[in-house]
Design an enzyme around this catalytic site. Structure first.
Site, PDB file in Angstrom:
ATOM      1  N   LYS A 128       0.858  -1.186   0.000  1.00 23.42           N
ATOM      2  CA  LYS A 128       0.000   0.000   0.000  1.00 23.42           C
ATOM      3  C   LYS A 128       0.895   1.237   0.000  1.00 23.42           C
ATOM      4  O   LYS A 128       1.723   1.414   0.904  1.00 23.42           O
ATOM      5  CB  LYS A 128      -0.909  -0.026   1.234  1.00 23.42           C
ATOM      6  CG  LYS A 128      -1.776   1.222   1.360  1.00 23.42           C
ATOM      7  CD  LYS A 128      -2.783   1.076   2.485  1.00 23.42           C
ATOM      8  CE  LYS A 128      -3.542   2.365   2.694  1.00 23.42           C
ATOM      9  NZ  LYS A 128      -4.489   2.285   3.809  1.00 23.42           N
ATOM     10  N   LYS A 184      -2.169  -1.494  -3.901  1.00 20.90           N
ATOM     11  CA  LYS A 184      -3.039  -0.323  -3.790  1.00 20.90           C
ATOM     12  C   LYS A 184      -2.211   0.946  -3.813  1.00 20.90           C
ATOM     13  O   LYS A 184      -1.233   0.997  -3.084  1.00 20.90           O
ATOM     14  CB  LYS A 184      -3.805  -0.433  -2.470  1.00 20.90           C
ATOM     15  CG  LYS A 184      -4.664   0.759  -2.160  1.00 20.90           C
ATOM     16  CD  LYS A 184      -5.262   0.641  -0.784  1.00 20.90           C
ATOM     17  CE  LYS A 184      -5.981   1.958  -0.499  1.00 20.90           C
ATOM     18  NZ  LYS A 184      -6.305   2.116   0.876  1.00 20.90           N
TER      19      LYS A 184
HETATM   20  C1  PBG Z   1      -7.335   3.199   5.663  1.00 17.42           C
HETATM   21  C2  PBG Z   1      -7.605   3.146   4.210  1.00 17.42           C
HETATM   22  C3  PBG Z   1      -7.445   4.150   3.236  1.00 17.42           C
HETATM   23  C4  PBG Z   1      -7.985   3.640   2.053  1.00 17.42           C
HETATM   24  C5  PBG Z   1      -8.407   2.338   2.321  1.00 17.42           C
HETATM   25  N1  PBG Z   1      -8.148   2.047   3.663  1.00 17.42           N
HETATM   26  C6  PBG Z   1      -6.959   5.533   3.319  1.00 17.42           C
HETATM   27  C7  PBG Z   1      -5.591   5.865   3.763  1.00 17.42           C
HETATM   28  O1  PBG Z   1      -4.717   5.018   3.879  1.00 17.42           O
HETATM   29  O2  PBG Z   1      -5.401   7.063   4.014  1.00 17.42           O
HETATM   30  C8  PBG Z   1      -8.090   4.368   0.761  1.00 17.42           C
HETATM   31  C9  PBG Z   1      -9.160   3.882  -0.164  1.00 17.42           C
HETATM   32  C10 PBG Z   1      -9.466   4.797  -1.302  1.00 17.42           C
HETATM   33  O3  PBG Z   1      -8.823   5.841  -1.514  1.00 17.42           O
HETATM   34  O4  PBG Z   1     -10.400   4.458  -2.043  1.00 17.42           O
HETATM   35  N2  PBG Z   1      -6.015   3.201   6.049  1.00 17.42           N
END
Ligand code: PBG
Length: 329
Positions: free
Chosen positions: A198, A251
């Site tokens: 991520k 992601k």
């Molecule tokens: C929580 C999380 C996030 C997303 C999914 N889980 C945001 C972040 O890390 O700030 C983003 C999902 C999206 O942008 O559609 N940590």
């Protein structure tokens, strides 16, 4: 011109719709799609998320109907995010059985047992500072102290009936801690989908508006990955697999198609790719301006993510895509 021209004829592969369909290397299908939903307290609430046209913050009763609608369209997997009643420094609402996510899991599974319910496991929606873990007095995110809280949240989701829990906090050891927590609590069969690779991405902006989770100070770069990294993504995925993950994820998707391809070539576990909020918002905004066509560009993006090697598509377009695919059939 003298002599014979030598060349390969490839246009017959694409000269008719029939030929294009017959020769398609990549397919997208509703069975690959996971629909993310934002659930909140209240009744009959359906609040539009401004930077994500077509997406809503929903009270549990509305979310149950939405999940039913998804199932009727063939989208039988949803991913739940919660807006809590209260936020505090330790994100204690994350493991509260009466919070919106836990209630939504129970209600969706009760109304539609055929739906696979996946829950996001993180603290950022629940902490008043907006970070994904506990913060030390010095302002650092404390990896190891966060692990038991993530495990407790995951267990509360499993107790509610979640099929899969998906830790997104990017804490080292989060999959191991959650697996152990689930086992000790008597939920060894609950699966874990790691948000393995991520990235610290600008494309999460609209999501943070949807769940009010923007960090109140600093950024997430000490735990989410830098866009410069590729080998490190492989190491993150390997770590999740070693810790017992059942699914892996990359992601965001679009700016990281090369990472998806590397992961697909290298690992055997089902690979999910998250077509995130900013990717959705960008298409929606351009389409609203008449600058691009929404349906064809969204489907093109989903095909690209599949072509890169993703088995599962987490996308806010899931329900629209289901309708478009059905109509184009
Ligand atoms: C929580 C999380 C996030 C997303 C999914 N889980 C945001 C972040 O890390 O700030 C983003 C999902 C999206 O942008 O559609 N940590």
């Amino acid at each position: 011109m003298s002599g014979e021209l030598r060349f390969t004829r490839l246009r017959p592969l694409r000269e008719t719709a029939e030929a294009r369909l017959k020769n398609a290397e990549t397919s997208i299908d509703v069975s690959q799609m996971i629909y993310p939903m934002f659930v909140m307290p209240g009744k009959g609430v359906r609040q539009p998320v401004a930077p994500m046209p077509g997406q809503y913050q929903m009270s549990v009763d509305v979310a149950v109907e939405k999940a039913q609608e998804a199932l009727e369209l063939g989208v039988d997997k949803v991913l739940l995010f919660g807006l809590p009643e209260r936020k505090d420094a330790s994100g204690s609402a994350a493991s509260d059985p009466n919070e919106a996510v836990q209630r939504a899991v129970r209600e969706i599974k009760k109304a539609n047992p055929a739906i696979t319910v996946i829950t996001d496991v993180c603290l950022c929606e629940y902490t008043d500072h907006g970070h994904c873990g506990l913060v030390t007095p010095e302002g650092q995110v404390d990896n190891d102290a966060t692990l038991p809280l993530l495990a407790a949240a995951a267990v509360s989701h499993a107790e509610a009936g979640a099929d899969i829990v998906a830790p997104s906090a990017m804490m080292d050891g989060q999959v191991a801690a959650i697996k152990a927590g689930l086992r000790d609590a008597g939920f060894p069969a609950t699966k874990v989908m790691g948000y393995s690779a991520k990235y610290a991405s600008s494309f999460y902006g609209p999501f943070r508006a949807a769940v009010d989770s923007a960090p109140q100070f600093g950024d997430r770069k000490s735990y989410q990955m830098s866009p410069t990294q590729s080998d490190e993504a492989m190491a993150e995925i390997e770590a999740d697999i070693a810790e017992g993950a059942d699914f892996i994820m990359v992601k965001p998707a679009l700016a990281y198609l090369d990472i998806i391809r590397r992961a697909a070539d290298r690992f055997d576990l089902p690979l999910a790719a998250y077509n995130v909020s900013g990717e959705y918002a960008a298409i929606k905004a351009a389409a609203a301006n008449g600058w691009i066509d929404e349906e064809t560009s969204a489907l093109e993006v989903l095909v690209a993510i599949r072509r890169a090697g993703a088995d599962l598509l987490i996308t806010y377009f899931a329900l629209d895509a289901a309708r478009w695919l059905d109509r184009n059939r």
